[in-house]
Design an enzyme around this catalytic site. Structure first.
Site, short mmCIF file in Angstrom:
data_model
loop_
_atom_site.label_atom_id
_atom_site.label_comp_id
_atom_site.label_asym_id
_atom_site.label_seq_id
_atom_site.Cartn_x
_atom_site.Cartn_y
_atom_site.Cartn_z
N VAL A 135 4.00 -8.12 -12.41
CA VAL A 135 3.16 -8.85 -11.46
C VAL A 135 2.28 -9.86 -12.19
CG1 VAL A 135 1.34 -8.61 -9.72
CG2 VAL A 135 3.14 -6.89 -9.87
N ASP A 289 6.15 5.89 -1.11
CA ASP A 289 5.86 5.93 -2.54
C ASP A 289 4.35 5.93 -2.73
OD1 ASP A 289 6.45 6.04 -5.23
OD2 ASP A 289 6.77 3.89 -5.46
#
Length: 557
Positions: A135, A289
């Site tokens: 990211v 998740d």
């Protein structure tokens, strides 16, 4: 050749971490025994650790794809021992970042634009790096008001597909070998586990799909004080690059920072449980998740007394079939009421148990699973553990659970873990029960049912002319089949009686369904006459009679 070298490296790691016992009774064990003298053993410090810890260390050494494999395997508590599962949950999906200039090139290819055009600024130093993607922080060009919006760009690692394909092919080969030779292969189901891993990784490789997941979840929770979902910037999103609004928060497991920010952890823990049950039973779209790294807490000082979560990473989402939703909700309610008979019946009705299983035997098994939990303090009771143990009972009958149910039990376990970390005295039952009861009341209320029927009105009207003919044809076949039956024994007479009862139930159910259709049609046509609220009186009468007929049919099981 590469596959052979990779397999030999895996073999060396297995031996070094003394994990060869996992392959006991297979041809691989014999090959490893031959290689054992030539492979240096792990240090005494590693050798002294538990098998779960040694497996975790071995997976970390084998690389990011095997780390992901271990993380997914940790959710399969129906297949692996609890001590191993606990160790595998400690696996960290953090790897060395790849070059920022390579990330820039991937973004440019994905968006079809130079980064200098697509963004006002793009930081080539990643904020975070994982096995599938990393990211980067960026800033969008100024909008019409001159504002430059902060965003984050998730970029797939270069050549990640090829690496995954190679490792998955190797895992498939190993799974086939284990399935053919391992004495407990029917319990482990290695090919099923590898297929699940392959599906999970495949979903995480499509960042456009992840963006769609985030967009749907955001729509469900827009304006909520409980959960915030970052906005997807679709103009800057493609299959290999996902751009999201940048958010700031505190990881939900950083208790010290939460306390320093004055966050009400008790209120936050209860919200986490409520959000989960709402996602599962109201929206039927849950974040699958949901570990602490993917759940942040809004750091806005104005929200410290009314805190909200921030969801991150939308690669894995779960959905249940309507049938599983219903049976799971009813199962939870049966657990709340300690109604073991109902739990046993639900397991059979849902298809989680074979239809020929004895209900009293199953009731006793459910009682033996649940009763020990009810003697614990409320702060120690785990619905996730109860659910996992009930599903393990189902495994005795060699039934395979649906992947979505496995996802759900893993997510529930994570949510309970996050909640108890925030508030060790969290009474999950006290928080979950009213939420579940309210959602079920709303979901199966007459207004909701009539609304669903009204939505389906065009479809119903299209097929309605054919219904009398189809019902008549079916009943005629049943009558003819009954007359042709040659009864020769008391067992056949009992079967004949059972069929007669079944036919009565079917006719009653069809009548009830027809009356509900009439209620929906009247509701959709807005006829003149008396109304009760916004619903015509005749709709209430027809709907009530239809519901009563369906209830009678159900009670005559």
């Amino acid at each position: 050749m590469k596959t052979i070298l990779r397999a030999s490296r895996i073999g060396r790691v297995i031996l070094r971490y003394r994990l060869d016992a996992l392959l006991e009774g297979t041809p691989a064990e014999r090959w490893l025994r031959l290689a054992k003298p030539f492979v240096p053993r792990a240090s005494a410090e590693i050798a002294a650790q538990s098998r779960g810890a040694r497996l975790r260390l071995a997976l970390q050494e084998l690389g990011p794809i095997f780390v992901k494999f271990g993380q997914i395997l940790s959710t399969r508590r129906d297949l692996i021992p609890p001590d191993v599962a606990e160790e595998l949950t400690l696996l960290q999906d953090r790897v060395k970042p790849f070059d920022g200039e390579a990330a820039r090139l991937i973004v440019e290819r994905a968006l079809g634009l130079p980064v200098s055009v697509a963004f006002a600024a793009f930081d080539t130093t990643p904020l975070a790096s994982a096995s599938i993607a990393q990211v980067h922080a960026a800033t969008l060009p100024p909008d019409a008001n001159g504002l430059r919006r902060e965003v984050v760009v998730k970029v797939l690692r270069p050549d990640i597909e090829r690496q995954i394909d190679a490792d998955i092919a190797l895992l498939h080969s190993l799974a086939t070998l284990v399935e053919r030779t391992h004495p407990r292969a029917d319990k482990i189901r290695p090919r099923e586990v590898v297929a699940e891993i392959e599906g999970t990784l495949s979903a995480e490789l499509d960042l456009q799909r992840e963006g769609a997941n985030a967009s749907v979840l955001r729509r469900f929770w827009e304006g909520s004080d409980d959960l915030y979902v970052p906005e997807v910037i679709w103009s800057h999103t493609a299959e290999r690059a996902l751009t999201l609004e940048r958010v700031y928060g505190i990881p939900s497991d950083d208790v010290a920072k939460l306390d320093a920010a004055g966050i009400d952890r008790k209120a936050l823990a209860a919200k986490g449980v409520r959000v989960f049950y709402t996602q599962v039973f109201r929206d039927n779209f849950f974040h699958a998740d949901a570990h602490a790294g993917n759940i942040w807490v809004d750091s806005d000082p104005e929200r410290c007394l009314n805190p909200r979560f921030i969801a991150l990473d939308f690669g894995i989402m779960g959905q249940l079939s309507q049938e599983d939703q219903y049976y799971l909700a009813e199962n939870f309610m049966a657990i709340f009421h300690k109604d073991y008979r109902r739990m046993a019946e639900l397991h059979v009705e849902a298809g989680w148990m074979p239809s020929n299983v004895r209900i009293d035997e199953l009731e006793a098994a459910a009682r033996s699973v649940c009763e020990p939990y009810f003697t614990r303090p409320l702060s120690e009771i785990s619905l996730a553990e109860v659910l996992i143990k009930l599903f393990r009972v189902a495994q005795r009958y060699e039934l395979t659970l649906q992947p979505q149910l496995i996802l759900l039990q893993k997510t529930l376990l994570n949510i309970e873990g996050v909640g108890r970390q925030l508030d060790p005295k969290l009474d999950i039952w006290a928080v979950a029960r009213p939420v579940l009861e309210r959602i079920l009341r709303e979901r199966y209320s007459p207004r909701r049912v009539l609304g669903e029927l009204r939505k389906r009105l065009p479809e119903i009207m299209t097929h309605a002319p054919d219904m009398p003919r189809l019902v008549h044809s079916w009943l005629k076949q049943q009558v003819e089949g009954r007359h042709q039956l040659d009864i020769r024994s008391s067992e056949l007479r009992a079967l004949d009686l059972s069929l007669r009862k079944l036919q009565t139930r079917v006719v009653t159910a069809i009548t009830g369904s027809g009356l509900l259709v009439v209620a929906a049609v009247l509701y959709g046509l807005h006829p003149n006459g008396w109304y009760l609220g916004t619903v015509p009186v005749w709709s209430w009468i027809s709907g009530g009679a239809g519901s009563a007929a369906l209830l009678i049919a159900w009670l005559r099981r």
